[in-house]
Design an enzyme around this catalytic site. Structure first.
Site, PDB file in Angstrom:
ATOM      1  N   HIS A 155       9.054   6.710   1.025  1.00 44.70           N
ATOM      2  CA  HIS A 155       8.002   7.927   2.195  1.00 44.70           C
ATOM      3  C   HIS A 155       7.858   7.177   3.452  1.00 44.70           C
ATOM      4  O   HIS A 155       7.581   8.381   4.481  1.00 44.70           O
ATOM      5  CB  HIS A 155       6.545   8.258   0.865  1.00 44.70           C
ATOM      6  CG  HIS A 155       5.352   7.847   1.431  1.00 44.70           C
ATOM      7  ND1 HIS A 155       4.582   6.878   0.017  1.00 44.70           N
ATOM      8  CD2 HIS A 155       4.762   8.215   2.125  1.00 44.70           C
ATOM      9  CE1 HIS A 155       3.498   6.941   1.325  1.00 44.70           C
ATOM     10  NE2 HIS A 155       3.761   7.186   2.037  1.00 44.70           N
ATOM     11  N   SER A 172       0.744   2.508   3.175  1.00 44.56           N
ATOM     12  CA  SER A 172       1.596   2.388   2.255  1.00 44.56           C
ATOM     13  C   SER A 172       2.797   1.897   2.676  1.00 44.56           C
ATOM     14  O   SER A 172       2.752   1.311   3.800  1.00 44.56           O
ATOM     15  CB  SER A 172       1.928   3.935   2.670  1.00 44.56           C
ATOM     16  OG  SER A 172       1.470   5.144   2.499  1.00 44.56           O
ATOM     17  N   GLU A 190       2.325 -10.637  11.783  1.00 43.05           N
ATOM     18  CA  GLU A 190       1.095  -9.416  12.155  1.00 43.05           C
ATOM     19  C   GLU A 190      -0.649  -9.917  12.087  1.00 43.05           C
ATOM     20  O   GLU A 190      -0.358  -9.723  11.138  1.00 43.05           O
ATOM     21  CB  GLU A 190       1.494  -7.595  12.499  1.00 43.05           C
ATOM     22  CG  GLU A 190       0.650  -7.425  12.395  1.00 43.05           C
ATOM     23  CD  GLU A 190       0.568  -7.044  14.498  1.00 43.05           C
ATOM     24  OE1 GLU A 190       0.534  -8.014  15.070  1.00 43.05           O
ATOM     25  OE2 GLU A 190       0.492  -5.801  15.096  1.00 43.05           O
ATOM     26  N   ASP A 227       9.226   5.394  -5.536  1.00 42.21           N
ATOM     27  CA  ASP A 227       8.621   5.460  -4.112  1.00 42.21           C
ATOM     28  C   ASP A 227       9.038   4.027  -3.151  1.00 42.21           C
ATOM     29  O   ASP A 227       7.943   3.629  -3.172  1.00 42.21           O
ATOM     30  CB  ASP A 227       7.407   6.078  -4.098  1.00 42.21           C
ATOM     31  CG  ASP A 227       7.263   6.084  -2.390  1.00 42.21           C
ATOM     32  OD1 ASP A 227       7.950   6.642  -1.555  1.00 42.21           O
ATOM     33  OD2 ASP A 227       5.595   6.541  -1.722  1.00 42.21           O
ATOM     34  N   GLY A 264      -1.694   5.064   6.034  1.00 42.70           N
ATOM     35  CA  GLY A 264      -1.577   3.479   6.997  1.00 42.70           C
ATOM     36  C   GLY A 264      -1.038   2.468   6.193  1.00 42.70           C
ATOM     37  O   GLY A 264      -0.599   1.334   6.887  1.00 42.70           O
ATOM     38  N   GLU A 295       3.140 -13.649  15.294  1.00 40.66           N
ATOM     39  CA  GLU A 295       3.740 -12.536  15.248  1.00 40.66           C
ATOM     40  C   GLU A 295       5.062 -12.656  15.471  1.00 40.66           C
ATOM     41  O   GLU A 295       5.893 -13.091  16.786  1.00 40.66           O
ATOM     42  CB  GLU A 295       2.721 -10.944  16.124  1.00 40.66           C
ATOM     43  CG  GLU A 295       3.545 -10.200  16.355  1.00 40.66           C
ATOM     44  CD  GLU A 295       2.612  -9.535  16.854  1.00 40.66           C
ATOM     45  OE1 GLU A 295       1.135  -9.598  17.046  1.00 40.66           O
ATOM     46  OE2 GLU A 295       2.959  -8.483  17.692  1.00 40.66           O
TER      47      GLU A 295
HETATM   48  C1  4AZ Z   1      -1.664   8.376   2.307  1.00 42.77           C
HETATM   49  O1  4AZ Z   1      -1.466   9.521   3.400  1.00 42.77           O
HETATM   50  C2  4AZ Z   1      -2.345   7.330   1.140  1.00 42.77           C
HETATM   51  N1  4AZ Z   1      -5.367   6.500  -2.432  1.00 42.77           N
HETATM   52  C3  4AZ Z   1      -1.590   5.535   0.864  1.00 42.77           C
HETATM   53  C4  4AZ Z   1      -2.903   5.676  -0.143  1.00 42.77           C
HETATM   54  C5  4AZ Z   1      -3.750   6.400  -1.088  1.00 42.77           C
HETATM   55  C6  4AZ Z   1      -3.274   7.965  -0.295  1.00 42.77           C
HETATM   56  C7  4AZ Z   1      -3.815   8.352   0.747  1.00 42.77           C
HETATM   57  C8  4AZ Z   1      -4.643   5.806  -1.747  1.00 42.77           C
HETATM   58  O2  4AZ Z   1      -0.329   7.277   2.759  1.00 42.77           O
END
Ligand code: 4AZ
Length: 232
Positions: free
Chosen positions: A28, A178, A46, A79, A176, A56
């Site tokens: 995603h 993710s 980083e 994902d 962020g 870095e």
């Molecule tokens: C996001 O929006 C996101 N609590 C990633 C992880 C979590 C929530 C939102 C887990 O990328």
């Protein structure tokens, strides 16, 4: 590790180096279609997001391979993405080294580490200036699928997902983070999860949901192979 997709190269997502030329992240993170490879920068070693750190290094992405069945079984399914790092790739040193793929799937009850530059709270829309890490316990699927937990969600908790977090709330990944790692230690660090989704951040009875890397080891290895890369 992080990448960015704007021309100004803001922080966008986390990732994990698994070989000199391979980074694992979330599919995603590359949602914007068509994906422009020259809008992706990989930052390795980083630490401080807006400052030049000693270890870095920046890389271009030569290829991004999202899982072919991303979103097939719900908006957050499969994902995961493999990124091919340009040229000779990352040089490992005392500050930068690859994480191992998991050797077994069952981590329920173990405490693992999630890390990234994501929001420090759901409501504060600022990325963390310095890399942060938190310990979270891996939950069993039965607990995570309870109606009071994530059972009532639009996305069912698939076997290929892993929930981790403290049910009373307070500790979690957030926007962020993710694509970043959920790393578990036993003899060596292993990548068991990729930060994927959640219902808000750090809320009571709302653990974070991760892509269960053990479910994708064969896909990762065959993708690596098709990119001419080997994983240790
Ligand atoms: C996001 O929006 C996101 N609590 C990633 C992880 C979590 C929530 C939102 C887990 O990328």
């Amino acid at each position: 590790m992080l990448d960015a997709d704007r021309l100004t190269f803001e922080h966008h997502c986390g990732g994990a180096v698994i070989a000199e030329r391979l980074v694992l992240s979330a599919a995603h993170c590359f949602d914007k279609q068509p994906l422009q490879l020259d809008h992706v920068r990989l930052l390795v070693g980083e630490h401080r997001l807006k400052m030049q750190d000693k270890h870095e290094n920046r890389f271009l992405a030569e290829k991004v391979v999202p899982h072919p069945e991303f979103r097939k079984n719900g908006p957050h399914s499969n994902d995961i993405a493999v990124i091919l790092v340009s040229r000779s790739g990352v040089q490992f040193n005392s500050h930068v080294r690859p994480i191992c793929l998991p050797d077994k799937a069952d981590t329920a009850g173990r405490w693992c580490a999630v890390s990234g530059w994501g929001y420090q709270a759901e409501a504060t829309e600022n990325f963390a200036p310095v890399l942060r890490a938190a310990a979270v316990p891996v939950l069993d699927q039965t607990t995570c699928r309870k109606e009071k937990v994530l059972g009532g969600c639009q996305q069912t908790i698939l076997d290929s997902m892993l929930c981790a977090g403290i049910l009373s709330g307070g500790v979690d990944a957030c926007k962020g983070d993710s694509g970043g790692p959920l790393a578990c230690y036993s003899n060596r660090w292993q990548l068991h999860g990729v930060v994927s989704w959640g219902s808000g951040c750090a809320r009571r009875a709302r653990p974070g949901v991760y892509t269960r890397v053990a479910s994708y080891v064969d896909w990762i290895k065959s993708t690596a192979n098709s990119l001419g890369q080997r994983i240790y």
